[in-house]
Design a protein around this motif. Sequence first.
Motif, PDB file in Angstrom:
ATOM      1  N   MET A   1       0.841  -1.181   0.000  1.00 22.76           N
ATOM      2  CA  MET A   1       0.000   0.000   0.000  1.00 22.76           C
ATOM      3  C   MET A   1       0.882   1.239   0.000  1.00 22.76           C
ATOM      4  SD  MET A   1      -3.255  -0.865   0.131  1.00 22.76           S
ATOM      5  CE  MET A   1      -4.102   0.475   0.957  1.00 22.76           C
TER       6      MET A   1
ATOM      7  N   ARG B   1      -1.393   3.813  -9.117  1.00 20.25           N
ATOM      8  CA  ARG B   1      -1.977   2.782  -8.263  1.00 20.25           C
ATOM      9  C   ARG B   1      -3.457   3.078  -8.056  1.00 20.25           C
ATOM     10  NH1 ARG B   1       2.211  -0.057  -5.637  1.00 20.25           N
ATOM     11  NH2 ARG B   1       4.222   0.997  -5.660  1.00 20.25           N
TER      12      ARG B   1
ATOM     13  N   SER C   1      -6.895   1.994  -5.675  1.00 16.26           N
ATOM     14  CA  SER C   1      -7.448   1.354  -4.482  1.00 16.26           C
ATOM     15  C   SER C   1      -8.879   1.832  -4.289  1.00 16.26           C
ATOM     16  CB  SER C   1      -6.597   1.658  -3.242  1.00 16.26           C
ATOM     17  OG  SER C   1      -6.563   3.054  -2.993  1.00 16.26           O
TER      18      SER C   1
ATOM     19  N   ARG D   1      -8.666  -1.095   0.278  1.00 18.54           N
ATOM     20  CA  ARG D   1      -7.838  -2.194  -0.210  1.00 18.54           C
ATOM     21  C   ARG D   1      -7.492  -1.953  -1.668  1.00 18.54           C
ATOM     22  NH1 ARG D   1     -11.101  -6.068  -2.926  1.00 18.54           N
ATOM     23  NH2 ARG D   1     -13.325  -5.571  -2.825  1.00 18.54           N
ATOM     24  N   PRO D   2      -6.361  -2.481  -2.141  1.00 15.61           N
ATOM     25  CA  PRO D   2      -5.977  -2.309  -3.550  1.00 15.61           C
ATOM     26  C   PRO D   2      -6.861  -3.143  -4.454  1.00 15.61           C
ATOM     27  CG  PRO D   2      -4.414  -3.717  -2.428  1.00 15.61           C
ATOM     28  CD  PRO D   2      -5.333  -3.210  -1.372  1.00 15.61           C
TER      29      PRO D   2
ATOM     30  N   SER E   1      -0.164  -2.151 -10.204  1.00 20.30           N
ATOM     31  CA  SER E   1       0.230  -0.800 -10.582  1.00 20.30           C
ATOM     32  C   SER E   1       0.536  -0.727 -12.073  1.00 20.30           C
ATOM     33  CB  SER E   1       1.451  -0.364  -9.769  1.00 20.30           C
ATOM     34  OG  SER E   1       2.543  -1.238 -10.010  1.00 20.30           O
TER      35      SER E   1
END
Length: 441
Positions: free
Chosen positions: A8, A82, A84, A92-93, A97
């Motif tokens: 993260m 990124r 999320s 949360r992701p 990426s």
Amino acid sequence: MTAFNYMMPSRPLPPVEMDFRSPSVHSGLVSTSVSRRPSGSDAGFKRYVYTYNMLAAQTPMQFYISVEPYDGKPTAGQYQFRLSMRVNGIERPLSESVTRHMSVDPRKLSFVVFVFPGKNAKQVLPLNSLWSLRVWLRVDGVDHQFFKVDDLLVGKDLDFHAIGDASFARRAGNGPDYQVYQGYVGKALITFTVRWQRIRDQLYKYSLEYEGGGVGDVLLNDLRMRIDGDPLAVSFLIYTIPVQSMPVGATHRMRVWLRSLVPLTTDPAISHPLPFNDSFIYQRIFKLDDFKVGGRLEFNALGNKLVMAFPHRGGPETITTARPPIKQDKEKEKEREERDRVREREKPATTPSSQRSHTYSNQNHGGLPPPPPPGAQYPAHMVSPQVTFSSQTYAPYHQQLPNPYPNGHMNQLQPVRATDRREHARSPPQVQKSKARVEII
């Protein structure tokens, strides 16, 4: 979901107030904000976070797009993006990426974020739970797709009882950093344990393991989530669905959903949920389509051609070793590599010119010295098989060279090997002649 195991952002994302203005599921661009990671000076590394709010099927969602320059400065170069999602205080992701080369100002970007109902043809899911997410970057009239998620499963107050043949695990206990669930997978009683570990601030690492009859394994490891409240307030919904297999009950589909209670209000003073508030938001975090666990399986039902093995009498054989076999193999491999390195160092280093001269100088009768001129003789130390120095006898080394004199001529300089007495005692090999080949018995 995919790609849960990457890190993260290095610092928690800033809190963003939810501001919903349209109930449409396609209104992805409701509000946008840009935040910069605080640093001690302007020369520090910076990242830029774009926030997009959405309300899909009465489920509020927030999407964070983090733009991170490789050199930490808003200049032309490589950037990492990124994605999320934050729902009901849990972030949360969503995807891996993305790296792009960009020459525009990262503080003035425009993204297009939207979802649409996904196709629920191959799996049985609750209504209004499957979505497809798309994230595009629009720069100077040109659109670039950055993220594509086809299995975004999230919803509010989902009806899981509509899933036929589903076996749900019930909560059996909990501790300060774990929760225990028990349920039947076919006819086997299985225990599922969810553990978490605090990494920093509000970032936690989750894992899931199972155990049945004293045997188990880790199903999910290093799932990272940012939780605003107490991790004990977050529960899980675990269930399995049998799949047609032989023998019956040997294969199951396994699903794990995260469940969080929805507070009645966002006011921190009265945000504690009341007893009659039973509204939950679910997010699927793990799936397994071939969970090979069963109870009292009928293997004889595979057919009359089945051949079953039987155990050997006396039980297993106990073998004791001085060290673990795996560690021993690693040590042997290291020793082998060390011997290879020593051999490489011991090899003579010859240049191409020296190698050519060495080859040219050894072309005289397989390495023999050139013949002496007429009337001359070889030195005594080259003809005599033994040389004596200081009352000690030495046998000079002569390489076993091929006979350079054809037609039966003997080389007078070739040393004669001494015959061992044991060779006379051996019986001569018997030769069996056949039409095809000659074999030595």
